[in-house]
Design a protein around this motif. Structure first.
Motif, PDB file in Angstrom:
ATOM      1  N   PRO A 180       0.375 -11.861   5.791  1.00  0.00           N
ATOM      2  CA  PRO A 180       0.544 -11.682   4.344  1.00  0.00           C
ATOM      3  C   PRO A 180      -0.376 -10.611   3.763  1.00  0.00           C
ATOM      4  CG  PRO A 180      -0.767 -13.631   4.769  1.00  0.00           C
ATOM      5  CD  PRO A 180      -0.349 -13.102   6.108  1.00  0.00           C
ATOM      6  N   ASP A 181      -1.372 -10.164   4.539  1.00  0.00           N
ATOM      7  CA  ASP A 181      -2.336  -9.194   4.014  1.00  0.00           C
ATOM      8  C   ASP A 181      -1.903  -7.753   4.221  1.00  0.00           C
ATOM      9  OD1 ASP A 181      -3.934 -11.339   3.296  1.00  0.00           O
ATOM     10  OD2 ASP A 181      -5.060 -11.301   5.183  1.00  0.00           O
ATOM     11  N   GLU A 182      -0.985  -7.474   5.107  1.00  0.00           N
ATOM     12  CA  GLU A 182      -0.569  -6.108   5.387  1.00  0.00           C
ATOM     13  C   GLU A 182       0.906  -6.100   5.768  1.00  0.00           C
ATOM     14  OE1 GLU A 182      -2.568  -4.481   8.752  1.00  0.00           O
ATOM     15  OE2 GLU A 182      -2.629  -6.389   9.825  1.00  0.00           O
ATOM     16  N   TYR A 183       1.572  -4.957   5.456  1.00  0.00           N
ATOM     17  CA  TYR A 183       2.984  -4.788   5.757  1.00  0.00           C
ATOM     18  C   TYR A 183       3.211  -3.761   6.852  1.00  0.00           C
ATOM     19  CZ  TYR A 183       3.336  -7.222   1.297  1.00  0.00           C
ATOM     20  OH  TYR A 183       3.193  -8.131   0.282  1.00  0.00           O
ATOM     21  N   PHE A 184       2.312  -2.827   6.984  1.00  0.00           N
ATOM     22  CA  PHE A 184       2.428  -1.830   8.041  1.00  0.00           C
ATOM     23  C   PHE A 184       1.024  -1.348   8.397  1.00  0.00           C
ATOM     24  CE2 PHE A 184       2.386   0.575   4.128  1.00  0.00           C
ATOM     25  CZ  PHE A 184       1.584   1.663   4.406  1.00  0.00           C
ATOM     26  N   ARG A 185       0.951  -0.714   9.543  1.00  0.00           N
ATOM     27  CA  ARG A 185      -0.298  -0.143  10.028  1.00  0.00           C
ATOM     28  C   ARG A 185      -0.074   1.320  10.371  1.00  0.00           C
ATOM     29  NH1 ARG A 185      -1.295  -4.940  14.394  1.00  0.00           N
ATOM     30  NH2 ARG A 185      -1.756  -6.622  12.908  1.00  0.00           N
ATOM     31  N   VAL A 186      -1.058   2.134  10.096  1.00  0.00           N
ATOM     32  CA  VAL A 186      -1.024   3.551  10.430  1.00  0.00           C
ATOM     33  C   VAL A 186      -1.848   3.753  11.703  1.00  0.00           C
ATOM     34  CG1 VAL A 186      -1.567   5.887   9.668  1.00  0.00           C
ATOM     35  CG2 VAL A 186      -0.765   4.192   8.012  1.00  0.00           C
ATOM     36  N   ARG A 187      -1.161   4.185  12.751  1.00  0.00           N
ATOM     37  CA  ARG A 187      -1.826   4.319  14.050  1.00  0.00           C
ATOM     38  C   ARG A 187      -1.793   5.784  14.474  1.00  0.00           C
ATOM     39  NH1 ARG A 187       0.386  -0.458  17.861  1.00  0.00           N
ATOM     40  NH2 ARG A 187      -1.240   0.483  19.193  1.00  0.00           N
ATOM     41  N   PRO A 188      -2.926   6.468  14.491  1.00  0.00           N
ATOM     42  CA  PRO A 188      -2.973   7.885  14.903  1.00  0.00           C
ATOM     43  C   PRO A 188      -2.839   8.021  16.418  1.00  0.00           C
ATOM     44  CG  PRO A 188      -5.170   7.100  14.394  1.00  0.00           C
ATOM     45  CD  PRO A 188      -4.238   5.970  14.055  1.00  0.00           C
ATOM     46  N   VAL A 189      -2.198   9.127  16.834  1.00  0.00           N
ATOM     47  CA  VAL A 189      -2.007   9.407  18.254  1.00  0.00           C
ATOM     48  C   VAL A 189      -2.239  10.890  18.494  1.00  0.00           C
ATOM     49  CG1 VAL A 189      -0.399   7.499  18.619  1.00  0.00           C
ATOM     50  CG2 VAL A 189       0.476   9.742  17.950  1.00  0.00           C
ATOM     51  N   ASP A 190      -2.381  11.248  19.768  1.00  0.00           N
ATOM     52  CA  ASP A 190      -2.492  12.640  20.218  1.00  0.00           C
ATOM     53  C   ASP A 190      -1.335  12.922  21.166  1.00  0.00           C
ATOM     54  OD1 ASP A 190      -4.821  12.997  18.766  1.00  0.00           O
ATOM     55  OD2 ASP A 190      -6.110  12.378  20.448  1.00  0.00           O
ATOM     56  N   ILE A 191      -0.583  14.024  20.873  1.00  0.00           N
ATOM     57  CA  ILE A 191       0.560  14.419  21.699  1.00  0.00           C
ATOM     58  C   ILE A 191       0.137  15.636  22.518  1.00  0.00           C
ATOM     59  CG2 ILE A 191       2.950  15.209  21.699  1.00  0.00           C
ATOM     60  CD1 ILE A 191       3.345  13.766  19.063  1.00  0.00           C
ATOM     61  N   TYR A 192       0.237  15.497  23.843  1.00  0.00           N
ATOM     62  CA  TYR A 192      -0.150  16.572  24.758  1.00  0.00           C
ATOM     63  C   TYR A 192       1.135  17.136  25.384  1.00  0.00           C
ATOM     64  CZ  TYR A 192      -4.901  14.810  24.359  1.00  0.00           C
ATOM     65  OH  TYR A 192      -6.118  14.414  23.882  1.00  0.00           O
ATOM     66  N   TYR A 193       1.312  18.470  25.227  1.00  0.00           N
ATOM     67  CA  TYR A 193       2.471  19.165  25.801  1.00  0.00           C
ATOM     68  C   TYR A 193       1.959  20.056  26.924  1.00  0.00           C
ATOM     69  CZ  TYR A 193       6.863  21.726  26.173  1.00  0.00           C
ATOM     70  OH  TYR A 193       8.039  22.266  26.637  1.00  0.00           O
TER      71      TYR A 193
END
Length: 641
Positions: A106-119
């Motif tokens: 009930p305290d949160e609806y979504f989370r922001v999760r940072p990532v690193d994309i390696y090409y």
């Protein structure tokens, strides 16, 4: 000298030259070391070198003159470099994030999760990695392993031309929004003619922002100045010990029971231990209250505290027991039980004297203590077994064998004192009975043997098994047993209500008394010496030697008949055994054995006989003047009746 050839005799040394060193070949320009040709060579000659610059030399090296006639040749093509070599270890890095929907909080609806994309330019593979966040509670790290990721259903794969800042890319159904890239990636894309979009910022996580705001408003209590480490170092293993009683006489069948209170100074905890006595009828639980911090009033809690909760925290408890609350004569209430302190140990007294200045430590007399149980009385000896074995049955439910003196047993092993005795009785049929009393020095036990007498009407043999015999009139608590000092000529020995008079002893008794004169009274030594006579032969022959007693001729005949009966019984069961043992001693193959061999033969057949009986047996077997015995004579002696 310039026009002369460089030949011997055409070179001259300048007499005015004063410097003979070789000039250096290195020089520094703008902080870098560069080579420089020496101006003077070996021998003082001046060196001439090409004055062309490096650029002019490079032009000459790359100069390709054209032929006057014909077409010029084409330059060879450059060497082919494969992609995995050209793009080896060259990786494009993009910063992105994705939003994860939360359904169960009930305290949160979504989370922001940072990532690193390696090409990876080497093989156009992509890896997605999420940086680790401490105590995040989520599995982080490598989200997508390095691989070629499909772009659509037609089989196309993601290429570096398709990736740029500010765009969304989808890997396996999960959408990632790219916000930035590193400098190498930006330079590479711009070199390939791609316009790189401006970087964006990562959106904030509302739940993390709310937690940060709450942490900013959180208040902290300043820790106390009390040093727990110092308390542990100085007061570890220091315990205050109080002796107290629990007065429970108000309840039904209550009584005053003794207890011990231990107060541990290292952590201000206490425990209450019960004092048990043997056979007090209570279960063997030593601890009444386990070691912990005990509150003074367990029920003094706020009204808002739920009553169903059994345990209390530091917030509900106002005050704990401290050393100031203990004193001799003071009554404490611990969890509803009243404990009266009536005494303490010496360490506790010293602690209160040094820290609180208490000088009065007089113990309080406590009346009404539990009555002591009556002492266990040992039952009367019933004459079955030894006194020690019967006493062990009274001491415990599971009797243990009495302890033995193993040193005495090892020193006196196979040492026996034998005496001849007559029964002292009022019965006329028992007056002439003679007995052999054997005293074992290893365990102080007696064995009585009665030699059989022909036509006496009494079956001879073992009269008393090996046992320790106590003197008449001795108590069960401290029984006095017969010892070798009590056996002298004329002594009356009472054994289980039978009286025996010592009439004779063997030579080993005299020898043993002479070796241990300090342990025997003078009367014992004199009477046995007068009866047996002082032994003058070799002392080795006396150890365990046969007993020299005075026998009548009829007794010898009876003993010879008993020996013959025993040999006949052995010959009936196993005749070859007697023949083999006889032939074993016939080493010289003469068909005869001597007196010593016959004695050893009787011992091997478990027939211990004396010398006078052995001489009588030899007289019955053979008439040889040398006392030699043949096998045929030995067989006839056994088979005769």
């Amino acid at each position: 000298m310039e026009g002369l050839p460089f030949l011997p005799g055409n070179t001259f040394v300048d007499p005015t030259r004063m410097k003979y060193h070789v000039s250096q070949t290195l020089d520094f320009k703008n902080g870098y070391s560069i080579p420089r040709r020496p101006e003077v060579g070996i021998g003082g000659t001046q060196l001439f070198y090409n004055q062309l610059s490096e650029s002019e030399l490079d032009d000459l090296a790359n100069f390709n003159p054209t032929l006057t006639y014909g077409q010029a040749k084409q330059a060879p093509p450059a060497a082919f470099i494969p992609a995995h070599v050209a793009w080896d270890k060259k990786v494009l890095k993009f910063n992105a994030y994705f939003k994860q929907t939360v359904h169960e909080s009930p305290d949160e609806y979504f989370r922001v999760r940072p990532v690193d994309i390696y090409y990876y330019l080497e093989d156009d593979s992509i890896a997605v990695i999420e940086p680790h966040v401490e105590n995040s509670g989520m599995p982080q790290g490598k989200l997508i392993k390095r691989q070629r990721l499909p772009k659509n259903d037609q089989g196309d794969i993601w290429h570096w031309k398709d990736i740029n800042n500010g765009m969304n890319i989808t890997f396996y159904g999960k959408s990632f929004h790219i916000i930035n890239c590193d400098k190498f990636t930006k330079d590479f894309l711009e070199s390939e003619g791609i316009v790189v979009n401006d970087p964006e910022g990562i959106p904030t996580d509302p739940y993390i922002n709310r937690r940060a705001e709450a942490a900013a408003l959180r208040t902290y209590n300043t820790p106390s100045a009390f040093d727990k480490l110092k308390q542990f170092k100085e007061l570890d293993r220091k315990v205050l010990r109080f002796f107290c009683v629990w007065d429970d006489r108000d309840s039904m069948f209550g009584e005053i029971r003794p207890f011990v209170v231990h107060y541990y100074l290292v952590d201000d905890t206490l425990e209450v231990r019960e004092v048990h006595k043997p056979n007090d009828g209570r279960d063997p639980f030593p601890v009444l209250i386990g070691r912990h911090k005990v509150p003074k009033d367990r029920f003094n809690v706020p009204s808002s505290f739920p009553g169903v909760v059994m345990e209390l925290s530091d917030q509900e408890i106002n005050e704990y027991f401290t050393p100031k609350d203990f004193a001799i004569g003071k009554c404490l209430t611990i969890y509803g039980r009243r404990f009266l302190i009536y005494d303490c140990d010496n360490f506790t007294k010293g602690f209160y004297y040094n820290h609180f200045g208490v000088t009065n430590f007089d113990p309080v007399e406590v009346k009404g203590m539990a009555k002591d149980l009556p002492k266990m009385e040992i039952a009367e000896y019933n004459n079955f077994g030894s006194i020690e074995d019967s006493l062990q049955s009274c001491n415990s439910l599971i009797p243990q064998p009495p302890k033995k003196d193993f040193i005495k047993m090892l020193e006196n092993d196979h040492k026996e004192l034998r005496f001849e005795a007559m029964m002292d009785t009022m019965r006329p049929e028992d007056r002439g009975r003679r007995f052999i009393i054997t005293y074992r020095l290893a365990d102080d036990m007696l064995t009585i043997y009665e030699p059989p007498v022909r036509n006496s009407g009494i079956i001879g043999g073992k009269f008393l098994e090996r046992t320790r015999v106590a003197k008449p009139g001795s108590s069960l608590e401290r029984p006095l047993y017969y010892g070798p000092q009590d056996f002298h000529i004329g002594a009356v020995i009472e054994i289980f209500k039978h009286r025996f008079i010592i009439t004779n002893a063997d030579a080993y008794v005299l020898k043993y008394i002479e070796d241990h004169k300090s342990q025997f009274p003078e009367q014992t030594y004199c009477t046995i010496r007068e009866k047996v006579g002082e032994y003058t032969g070799p002392r080795e022959a006396m150890k365990g030697g046969p007993m020299k007693v005075q026998r009548q001729p009829g007794d010898l005949e009876l003993m010879v008949m008993q020996v013959r009966a025993q040999l006949k019984k052995i010959a009936i069961t196993d005749k070859s055994r007697v023949d083999e043992m006889f032939l074993r001693y016939n080493n010289d193959r003469t068909g005869y054995i001597d007196v010593n061999n016959l004695r050893d033969l009787c011992k091997r057949l478990q027939l211990p006989i004396d010398d006078d009986v052995l001489q009588a047996v030899i007289c019955h077997i053979t008439s040889d003047p040398e006392g030699r015995v043949s096998l045929e004579d030995f067989r006839q002696f056994i088979e005769s009746t």
